[in-house]
Scaffold this active site. Structure first.
Site, short mmCIF file in Angstrom:
data_model
loop_
_atom_site.label_atom_id
_atom_site.label_comp_id
_atom_site.label_asym_id
_atom_site.label_seq_id
_atom_site.Cartn_x
_atom_site.Cartn_y
_atom_site.Cartn_z
N GLU A 201 -3.34 7.85 -5.66
CA GLU A 201 -3.36 7.29 -7.01
C GLU A 201 -4.58 7.76 -7.77
O GLU A 201 -5.63 7.98 -7.18
CB GLU A 201 -3.36 5.75 -6.92
CG GLU A 201 -2.13 5.19 -6.25
CD GLU A 201 -2.17 3.67 -6.10
OE1 GLU A 201 -3.18 3.05 -6.51
OE2 GLU A 201 -1.20 3.09 -5.57
N HIS B 46 0.03 0.38 -10.38
CA HIS B 46 -0.75 -0.49 -9.49
C HIS B 46 -1.33 -1.69 -10.26
O HIS B 46 -2.54 -1.89 -10.35
CB HIS B 46 -1.89 0.29 -8.83
CG HIS B 46 -2.37 -0.34 -7.56
ND1 HIS B 46 -2.86 0.38 -6.51
CD2 HIS B 46 -2.45 -1.65 -7.17
CE1 HIS B 46 -3.22 -0.42 -5.53
NE2 HIS B 46 -2.98 -1.67 -5.90
N ARG C 79 0.85 -1.19 0.00
CA ARG C 79 0.00 0.00 0.00
C ARG C 79 0.89 1.24 0.00
O ARG C 79 1.88 1.32 0.74
CB ARG C 79 -0.92 0.02 1.22
CG ARG C 79 -2.05 -0.99 1.14
CD ARG C 79 -3.07 -0.61 0.08
NE ARG C 79 -4.14 -1.59 -0.08
CZ ARG C 79 -4.14 -2.56 -0.98
NH1 ARG C 79 -3.12 -2.70 -1.81
NH2 ARG C 79 -5.15 -3.39 -1.08
#
Length: 325
Positions: A267, A286, A238
């Site tokens: 993000e 990601h 994370r």
């Protein structure tokens, strides 16, 4: 009227056939652009079920708007984007997608580690930019992976899968976790260590820690200063577990050698992000679990969970199990 299900990204019709056959289903008409907040709130007011992404903020405001909402199926292992307390208070089932993405995410983690170590992205850009004019002994020289020490922070199922890959590369394996993993120690040869030992001794420090109150900003300037100057930091857990400004300064000052990042504090990031200015940073958008097979399995698991909850049955992967009692 059929129960209404809202899905916050566009998905292949065949992956949600279980839902479209039984319920009224609407998808946000973009695969990679988030639905605006006002759209999420409006859809939550009508929905009996929602399939959401990790980047969707499923907070008390949204949950309280969902007067008919019975289930939120989060397309991720993590669920820190969902206010579990608020959902449980309202009797809303929250599900996630554990187990099905373990090996895929471990593949990506180790690929990112190797890419950062051997400067793969930098080398690919170098040749595409027509900079390759000859051969030199240290041209784009990186760091060995085989025989080095890996330190894994967050030894869940993905961490164990990464450790198995590291064993195949002859690496010494240190790990830090809230609880010890005797089976991993026995089968893989992983060594339980303090957080300080992991960050000071490892050549590759890999964060796979979930985001909790304890892990937020776990990696600070003081932590990076303790690492070897030759160490490489990898984060596929994370983003907010890292103080990004501290990481930027550590890389710029040469306190650590490089970083491979699949997650960020906020993000998506843009091209102007400071970390992207550094040639020692390998950055990905990601994509830890982003294989076609795994993402399809994740979507189908979310669909199955929504279907069974709206049909009055128990879903496979419930996060707030107390809501079923």
């Amino acid at each position: 009227m059929k129960p209404y299900v809202f899905i916050t990204r566009r998905m292949p019709e065949e992956t949600i056939a279980d839902l479209t056959d039984r319920f009224e289903v609407k998808m946000w008409d973009h695969e990679d652009i988030p639905a605006p907040r006002e759209v999420l709130l409006a859809e939550a007011k009508k929905a009996s079920g929602m399939i959401t992404m990790l980047s969707d903020k499923i907070d008390e405001e949204l949950l309280s708007a969902g007067e008919n909402l019975k289930v939120v199926a989060n397309l991720a292992v993590g669920f820190d984007n969902v206010d579990l307390e608020a959902a449980t208070k309202r009797g809303i089932v929250v599900t996630n997608t554990p187990d099905v993405l373990t090996e895929t995410t471990a593949d990506l983690t180790f690929a990112l580690l190797m890419a950062a170590a051997r400067r793969i992205v930098e080398a690919a850009d170098y040749i595409k930019a027509d900079k390759w004019k000859g051969w030199g002994p240290y041209l784009l020289a990186g760091n060995d992976v085989y025989g080095k020490t890996i330190g894994i922070v967050g030894m869940g199922k993905i961490g164990e899968a990464v450790a198995r890959r590291a064993k195949g590369f002859g690496m010494d394996i240190l790990y830090h976790n809230r609880s010890r993993k005797p089976e991993a120690e026995k089968e893989i040869g992983a060594i339980y260590s303090s957080f300080d030992d992991v960050v000071t001794k490892a050549d590759f420090v890999v964060s796979l820690a979930p985001l909790t109150a304890e892990t937020k900003n776990l990696f600070t300037a003081e932590v990076f200063a303790k690492m070897k100057k030759s160490s490489i930091f990898i984060n596929v857990g994370r983003g907010p577990v890292v103080d990004e400004q501290a990481l930027y300064e550590a890389l710029k000052r040469g306190e650590i050698a490089a970083a491979g990042l699949d997650v960020f504090e906020k993000e998506p990031i843009s091209a102007g992000h400071p970390l992207l200015e550094l040639p020692t940073v390998t950055a990905l958008p990601h994509i830890g679990s982003a294989s076609t097979e795994t993402r399809t399995t994740m979507i189908r698991l979310c669909s199955a969970n929504v279907k069974v909850v709206l049909s009055g049955d128990t879903p496979k992967t419930v996060v707030n199990k107390e809501v079923l009692q």
